[in-house]
Design a protein around this motif. Structure first.
Motif, mmCIF file in Angstrom:
data_model
loop_
_atom_site.group_PDB
_atom_site.id
_atom_site.type_symbol
_atom_site.label_atom_id
_atom_site.label_comp_id
_atom_site.label_asym_id
_atom_site.label_seq_id
_atom_site.Cartn_x
_atom_site.Cartn_y
_atom_site.Cartn_z
ATOM 1 N N PHE A 142 -85.584 44.726 116.045
ATOM 2 C CA PHE A 142 -84.599 45.015 117.282
ATOM 3 C C PHE A 142 -85.134 43.656 117.555
ATOM 4 O O PHE A 142 -84.315 42.522 118.357
ATOM 5 C CB PHE A 142 -84.946 45.959 117.960
ATOM 6 N N GLU A 143 -86.470 42.870 116.822
ATOM 7 C CA GLU A 143 -86.763 41.272 117.829
ATOM 8 C C GLU A 143 -86.157 40.422 117.319
ATOM 9 O O GLU A 143 -86.361 39.590 118.159
ATOM 10 C CB GLU A 143 -88.122 41.637 118.460
ATOM 11 N N THR A 144 -85.866 40.844 116.010
ATOM 12 C CA THR A 144 -85.386 39.466 115.389
ATOM 13 C C THR A 144 -84.192 39.220 114.709
ATOM 14 O O THR A 144 -83.443 38.499 113.800
ATOM 15 C CB THR A 144 -86.489 39.254 113.790
ATOM 16 N N GLU A 145 -83.442 40.393 115.014
ATOM 17 C CA GLU A 145 -81.941 40.553 114.557
ATOM 18 C C GLU A 145 -81.864 40.853 112.945
ATOM 19 O O GLU A 145 -81.244 41.840 113.143
ATOM 20 C CB GLU A 145 -80.946 39.310 114.501
ATOM 21 N N PRO A 146 -82.065 39.473 112.019
ATOM 22 C CA PRO A 146 -82.016 40.387 110.710
ATOM 23 C C PRO A 146 -83.122 41.662 110.087
ATOM 24 O O PRO A 146 -83.901 42.156 110.954
ATOM 25 C CB PRO A 146 -82.561 39.451 109.974
ATOM 26 N N PRO A 147 -82.268 42.318 109.215
ATOM 27 C CA PRO A 147 -83.154 43.746 109.333
ATOM 28 C C PRO A 147 -84.148 43.180 108.650
ATOM 29 O O PRO A 147 -84.781 41.992 107.718
ATOM 30 C CB PRO A 147 -82.183 44.157 107.490
ATOM 31 N N VAL A 148 -85.298 44.133 108.769
ATOM 32 C CA VAL A 148 -86.784 44.256 107.607
ATOM 33 C C VAL A 148 -87.152 44.909 107.044
ATOM 34 O O VAL A 148 -87.076 46.248 106.840
ATOM 35 C CB VAL A 148 -88.091 43.831 109.356
ATOM 36 N N ALA A 149 -87.452 44.872 106.074
ATOM 37 C CA ALA A 149 -88.272 45.776 104.654
ATOM 38 C C ALA A 149 -89.437 45.570 104.259
ATOM 39 O O ALA A 149 -89.904 45.159 105.171
ATOM 40 C CB ALA A 149 -87.371 44.525 103.295
ATOM 41 N N VAL A 150 -88.938 46.769 104.802
ATOM 42 C CA VAL A 150 -90.716 48.113 104.988
ATOM 43 C C VAL A 150 -91.680 47.184 104.306
ATOM 44 O O VAL A 150 -92.884 47.140 104.089
ATOM 45 C CB VAL A 150 -90.378 49.402 104.732
ATOM 46 N N ARG A 151 -91.340 46.667 102.818
ATOM 47 C CA ARG A 151 -92.024 46.067 101.482
ATOM 48 C C ARG A 151 -92.773 45.015 102.081
ATOM 49 O O ARG A 151 -93.633 44.394 101.737
ATOM 50 C CB ARG A 151 -91.153 46.021 100.644
ATOM 51 N N GLU A 152 -92.031 44.411 103.273
ATOM 52 C CA GLU A 152 -92.584 43.255 103.476
ATOM 53 C C GLU A 152 -93.650 42.787 104.698
ATOM 54 O O GLU A 152 -94.664 42.197 104.341
ATOM 55 C CB GLU A 152 -91.295 41.883 104.344
ATOM 56 N N LEU A 153 -93.807 44.299 105.428
ATOM 57 C CA LEU A 153 -94.529 44.992 106.484
ATOM 58 C C LEU A 153 -95.761 45.103 106.035
ATOM 59 O O LEU A 153 -96.854 44.647 106.019
ATOM 60 C CB LEU A 153 -94.014 45.531 107.333
ATOM 61 N N VAL A 154 -95.480 46.004 104.655
ATOM 62 C CA VAL A 154 -96.240 46.774 104.325
ATOM 63 C C VAL A 154 -97.059 46.880 102.613
ATOM 64 O O VAL A 154 -96.884 48.107 102.552
ATOM 65 C CB VAL A 154 -96.867 48.137 104.988
ATOM 66 N N PRO A 155 -97.060 45.392 102.134
ATOM 67 C CA PRO A 155 -96.748 46.103 100.534
ATOM 68 C C PRO A 155 -97.860 46.975 99.513
ATOM 69 O O PRO A 155 -97.070 46.970 99.144
ATOM 70 C CB PRO A 155 -97.090 44.399 100.741
ATOM 71 N N GLU A 156 -98.502 46.350 100.756
ATOM 72 C CA GLU A 156 -99.584 47.385 99.650
ATOM 73 C C GLU A 156 -99.461 49.407 99.802
ATOM 74 O O GLU A 156 -99.723 49.918 99.267
ATOM 75 C CB GLU A 156 -101.598 47.915 101.147
ATOM 76 N N LEU A 157 -98.306 49.639 100.314
ATOM 77 C CA LEU A 157 -98.064 50.918 100.428
ATOM 78 C C LEU A 157 -97.130 51.083 99.323
ATOM 79 O O LEU A 157 -96.934 52.130 98.297
ATOM 80 C CB LEU A 157 -96.584 51.431 101.424
ATOM 81 N N TRP A 158 -96.422 49.501 97.990
ATOM 82 C CA TRP A 158 -96.191 50.199 96.985
ATOM 83 C C TRP A 158 -97.440 50.050 95.649
ATOM 84 O O TRP A 158 -96.688 49.912 94.293
ATOM 85 C CB TRP A 158 -94.746 49.135 96.916
ATOM 86 N N ARG A 159 -98.541 49.056 95.755
ATOM 87 C CA ARG A 159 -99.608 48.943 95.088
ATOM 88 C C ARG A 159 -99.464 51.067 94.354
ATOM 89 O O ARG A 159 -100.258 51.238 95.692
ATOM 90 C CB ARG A 159 -100.449 48.811 95.943
ATOM 91 N N GLY A 160 -100.104 50.549 92.643
ATOM 92 C CA GLY A 160 -100.358 51.668 92.562
ATOM 93 C C GLY A 160 -101.629 52.746 92.809
ATOM 94 O O GLY A 160 -101.620 53.794 92.744
#
Length: 62
Positions: free
Chosen positions: A44-62
């Motif tokens: 909402f602040e930056t206009e383009p979509p934001v991927a959750v993986r970009e914000l919290v990459p630790e959630l997808w680590r093994g």
């Protein structure tokens, strides 16, 4: 969805030893829900979509 998270609202309190069905959502599910909200807020602040993986990459680590 609330029943899955917290159990039925009108369910009687179980007696000791009674069968209990635990909630199906985990702490990880809660963290992912929060991450989606944070990504939406940033989008909402930056206009383009934001991927959750970009914000919290630790959630997808093994």
């Amino acid at each position: 969805m609330l029943d899955a998270l917290f159990g039925p609202v009108d369910a009687p309190r179980s007696a000791p030893g009674a069968h209990h069905c635990p909630p199906t959502a985990t702490e990880r599910d809660g963290a992912l829900a929060l991450a989606v909200a944070l990504a939406a807020d940033q989008a909402f602040e930056t206009e383009p979509p934001v991927a959750v993986r970009e914000l919290v990459p630790e959630l997808w680590r093994g």
